[in-house]
Design a protein around this motif. Structure first.
Motif, PDB file in Angstrom:
ATOM      1  N   ILE A 219       0.866  -1.176   0.000  1.00 31.87           N
ATOM      2  CA  ILE A 219       0.000   0.000   0.000  1.00 31.87           C
ATOM      3  C   ILE A 219       0.901   1.224   0.000  1.00 31.87           C
ATOM      4  O   ILE A 219       2.114   1.109   0.244  1.00 31.87           O
ATOM      5  CB  ILE A 219      -0.976   0.014   1.196  1.00 31.87           C
ATOM      6  CG1 ILE A 219      -0.220   0.080   2.522  1.00 31.87           C
ATOM      7  CG2 ILE A 219      -1.877  -1.219   1.159  1.00 31.87           C
ATOM      8  CD1 ILE A 219      -1.143   0.264   3.735  1.00 31.87           C
ATOM      9  N   ILE A 220       0.341   2.367  -0.277  1.00 32.81           N
ATOM     10  CA  ILE A 220       1.164   3.574  -0.436  1.00 32.81           C
ATOM     11  C   ILE A 220       0.566   4.705   0.398  1.00 32.81           C
ATOM     12  O   ILE A 220      -0.626   5.012   0.285  1.00 32.81           O
ATOM     13  CB  ILE A 220       1.226   3.986  -1.915  1.00 32.81           C
ATOM     14  CG1 ILE A 220       1.828   2.848  -2.743  1.00 32.81           C
ATOM     15  CG2 ILE A 220       2.028   5.277  -2.091  1.00 32.81           C
ATOM     16  CD1 ILE A 220       1.489   2.908  -4.216  1.00 32.81           C
ATOM     17  N   PHE A 221       1.401   5.294   1.217  1.00 31.43           N
ATOM     18  CA  PHE A 221       1.013   6.510   1.932  1.00 31.43           C
ATOM     19  C   PHE A 221       1.631   7.694   1.190  1.00 31.43           C
ATOM     20  O   PHE A 221       2.753   7.613   0.691  1.00 31.43           O
ATOM     21  CB  PHE A 221       1.521   6.481   3.373  1.00 31.43           C
ATOM     22  CG  PHE A 221       0.810   5.472   4.235  1.00 31.43           C
ATOM     23  CD1 PHE A 221      -0.350   5.809   4.908  1.00 31.43           C
ATOM     24  CD2 PHE A 221       1.289   4.164   4.346  1.00 31.43           C
ATOM     25  CE1 PHE A 221      -1.029   4.877   5.688  1.00 31.43           C
ATOM     26  CE2 PHE A 221       0.624   3.218   5.115  1.00 31.43           C
ATOM     27  CZ  PHE A 221      -0.532   3.580   5.788  1.00 31.43           C
ATOM     28  N   VAL A 222       0.887   8.788   1.138  1.00 32.28           N
ATOM     29  CA  VAL A 222       1.374   9.990   0.450  1.00 32.28           C
ATOM     30  C   VAL A 222       1.296  11.150   1.441  1.00 32.28           C
ATOM     31  O   VAL A 222       0.221  11.440   1.985  1.00 32.28           O
ATOM     32  CB  VAL A 222       0.526  10.309  -0.792  1.00 32.28           C
ATOM     33  CG1 VAL A 222       1.094  11.531  -1.523  1.00 32.28           C
ATOM     34  CG2 VAL A 222       0.474   9.105  -1.730  1.00 32.28           C
ATOM     35  N   SER A 223       2.435  11.784   1.690  1.00 33.48           N
ATOM     36  CA  SER A 223       2.469  12.899   2.632  1.00 33.48           C
ATOM     37  C   SER A 223       1.881  14.147   1.973  1.00 33.48           C
ATOM     38  O   SER A 223       1.737  14.206   0.744  1.00 33.48           O
ATOM     39  CB  SER A 223       3.903  13.153   3.094  1.00 33.48           C
ATOM     40  OG  SER A 223       4.656  13.657   2.022  1.00 33.48           O
ATOM     41  N   PRO A 224       1.549  15.165   2.766  1.00 35.48           N
ATOM     42  CA  PRO A 224       0.957  16.384   2.190  1.00 35.48           C
ATOM     43  C   PRO A 224       1.852  17.052   1.137  1.00 35.48           C
ATOM     44  O   PRO A 224       1.347  17.729   0.248  1.00 35.48           O
ATOM     45  CB  PRO A 224       0.768  17.289   3.410  1.00 35.48           C
ATOM     46  CG  PRO A 224       0.627  16.345   4.556  1.00 35.48           C
ATOM     47  CD  PRO A 224       1.546  15.204   4.241  1.00 35.48           C
ATOM     48  N   ASP A 225       3.171  16.841   1.212  1.00 38.04           N
ATOM     49  CA  ASP A 225       4.055  17.445   0.201  1.00 38.04           C
ATOM     50  C   ASP A 225       4.208  16.562  -1.035  1.00 38.04           C
ATOM     51  O   ASP A 225       4.984  16.872  -1.935  1.00 38.04           O
ATOM     52  CB  ASP A 225       5.429  17.775   0.807  1.00 38.04           C
ATOM     53  CG  ASP A 225       6.251  16.536   1.144  1.00 38.04           C
ATOM     54  OD1 ASP A 225       5.808  15.389   0.873  1.00 38.04           O
ATOM     55  OD2 ASP A 225       7.363  16.710   1.687  1.00 38.04           O
ATOM     56  N   GLY A 226       3.479  15.449  -1.081  1.00 34.95           N
ATOM     57  CA  GLY A 226       3.496  14.594  -2.266  1.00 34.95           C
ATOM     58  C   GLY A 226       4.474  13.444  -2.205  1.00 34.95           C
ATOM     59  O   GLY A 226       4.517  12.620  -3.122  1.00 34.95           O
ATOM     60  N   THR A 227       5.254  13.362  -1.133  1.00 36.35           N
ATOM     61  CA  THR A 227       6.192  12.242  -0.998  1.00 36.35           C
ATOM     62  C   THR A 227       5.419  10.940  -0.848  1.00 36.35           C
ATOM     63  O   THR A 227       4.489  10.848  -0.049  1.00 36.35           O
ATOM     64  CB  THR A 227       7.100  12.433   0.239  1.00 36.35           C
ATOM     65  OG1 THR A 227       7.760  13.691   0.126  1.00 36.35           O
ATOM     66  CG2 THR A 227       8.125  11.315   0.345  1.00 36.35           C
ATOM     67  N   ARG A 228       5.808   9.944  -1.635  1.00 34.10           N
ATOM     68  CA  ARG A 228       5.131   8.647  -1.609  1.00 34.10           C
ATOM     69  C   ARG A 228       5.940   7.657  -0.783  1.00 34.10           C
ATOM     70  O   ARG A 228       7.159   7.565  -0.922  1.00 34.10           O
ATOM     71  CB  ARG A 228       4.957   8.115  -3.038  1.00 34.10           C
ATOM     72  CG  ARG A 228       4.044   8.983  -3.868  1.00 34.10           C
ATOM     73  CD  ARG A 228       4.046   8.577  -5.330  1.00 34.10           C
ATOM     74  NE  ARG A 228       3.410   7.293  -5.563  1.00 34.10           N
ATOM     75  CZ  ARG A 228       2.099   7.125  -5.711  1.00 34.10           C
ATOM     76  NH1 ARG A 228       1.310   8.171  -5.632  1.00 34.10           N
ATOM     77  NH2 ARG A 228       1.594   5.937  -5.934  1.00 34.10           N
ATOM     78  N   TYR A 229       5.241   6.909   0.062  1.00 33.08           N
ATOM     79  CA  TYR A 229       5.868   5.919   0.933  1.00 33.08           C
ATOM     80  C   TYR A 229       5.239   4.548   0.679  1.00 33.08           C
ATOM     81  O   TYR A 229       4.225   4.214   1.292  1.00 33.08           O
ATOM     82  CB  TYR A 229       5.678   6.286   2.405  1.00 33.08           C
ATOM     83  CG  TYR A 229       6.319   7.582   2.833  1.00 33.08           C
ATOM     84  CD1 TYR A 229       7.641   7.626   3.261  1.00 33.08           C
ATOM     85  CD2 TYR A 229       5.581   8.773   2.836  1.00 33.08           C
ATOM     86  CE1 TYR A 229       8.220   8.816   3.667  1.00 33.08           C
ATOM     87  CE2 TYR A 229       6.151   9.971   3.240  1.00 33.08           C
ATOM     88  CZ  TYR A 229       7.468   9.979   3.653  1.00 33.08           C
ATOM     89  OH  TYR A 229       8.036  11.155   4.056  1.00 33.08           O
ATOM     90  N   PRO A 230       5.804   3.751  -0.199  1.00 35.20           N
ATOM     91  CA  PRO A 230       5.294   2.387  -0.379  1.00 35.20           C
ATOM     92  C   PRO A 230       5.627   1.550   0.862  1.00 35.20           C
ATOM     93  O   PRO A 230       6.745   1.635   1.390  1.00 35.20           O
ATOM     94  CB  PRO A 230       6.068   1.872  -1.602  1.00 35.20           C
ATOM     95  CG  PRO A 230       6.786   3.054  -2.164  1.00 35.20           C
ATOM     96  CD  PRO A 230       6.940   4.039  -1.069  1.00 35.20           C
ATOM     97  N   VAL A 231       4.650   0.772   1.308  1.00 34.90           N
ATOM     98  CA  VAL A 231       4.803  -0.018   2.525  1.00 34.90           C
ATOM     99  C   VAL A 231       4.286  -1.426   2.262  1.00 34.90           C
ATOM    100  O   VAL A 231       3.234  -1.595   1.655  1.00 34.90           O
ATOM    101  CB  VAL A 231       3.992   0.630   3.675  1.00 34.90           C
ATOM    102  CG1 VAL A 231       3.909  -0.292   4.877  1.00 34.90           C
ATOM    103  CG2 VAL A 231       4.590   1.964   4.066  1.00 34.90           C
ATOM    104  N   GLU A 232       5.019  -2.433   2.717  1.00 36.05           N
ATOM    105  CA  GLU A 232       4.523  -3.808   2.666  1.00 36.05           C
ATOM    106  C   GLU A 232       3.709  -4.053   3.925  1.00 36.05           C
ATOM    107  O   GLU A 232       4.242  -4.067   5.035  1.00 36.05           O
ATOM    108  CB  GLU A 232       5.682  -4.806   2.576  1.00 36.05           C
ATOM    109  CG  GLU A 232       6.385  -4.812   1.235  1.00 36.05           C
ATOM    110  CD  GLU A 232       5.485  -5.329   0.111  1.00 36.05           C
ATOM    111  OE1 GLU A 232       4.618  -6.185   0.365  1.00 36.05           O
ATOM    112  OE2 GLU A 232       5.650  -4.858  -1.030  1.00 36.05           O
TER     113      GLU A 232
END
Ligand code: FES
Length: 106
Positions: free
Chosen positions: A4-17
């Motif tokens: 799944i992917i979290f996206v911070s308010p500045d647009g940074t994407r954090y893919p997470v298993e």
């Protein structure tokens, strides 16, 4: 495991298993994603795990329980796509689920 992917308010994407059966909040905490506080540890009692579900997945999740809807009243900047990430159970069909993190919690 399901990505799944979290996206911070500045647009940074954090893919997470994320472990299947775990909550999206638990996956965020394990991966140390900034902006997900989860003060109550997943008891649906704090609203500091608030996220916005990306539109592409709007219909992929079960509807929120009444307790979640009530707790969302305490979240900051609630929108139609708002959910509490501790109430989202990860399943393999949610691969690619994208969750946007609000500018602040509480
Ligand atoms: S972690 Fe507290 S409501 Fe989700």
């Amino acid at each position: 495991m399901t990505e799944i992917i979290f996206v911070s308010p500045d647009g940074t994407r954090y893919p997470v298993e994320a472990a299947d059966g775990a909550s999206a909040m638990q996956a965020a905490i394990r991966a140390d994603i900034p902006g997900i506080d989860a003060d109550c540890g997943g008891a649906c009692a704090c609203a500091t795990c608030h996220i916005y579900v990306d539109g592409a997945f709007a219909d992929a999740l079960p509807q929120p329980e009444t307790m979640e809807e009530d707790m969302l009243d305490f979240a900051f900047d609630v929108r139609p796509t708002s959910r509490l990430s501790c109430q989202i159970r990860i399943t393999p069909d949610l691969r690619g689920l994208t969750l946007h993190i609000p500018t602040r919690q509480g």
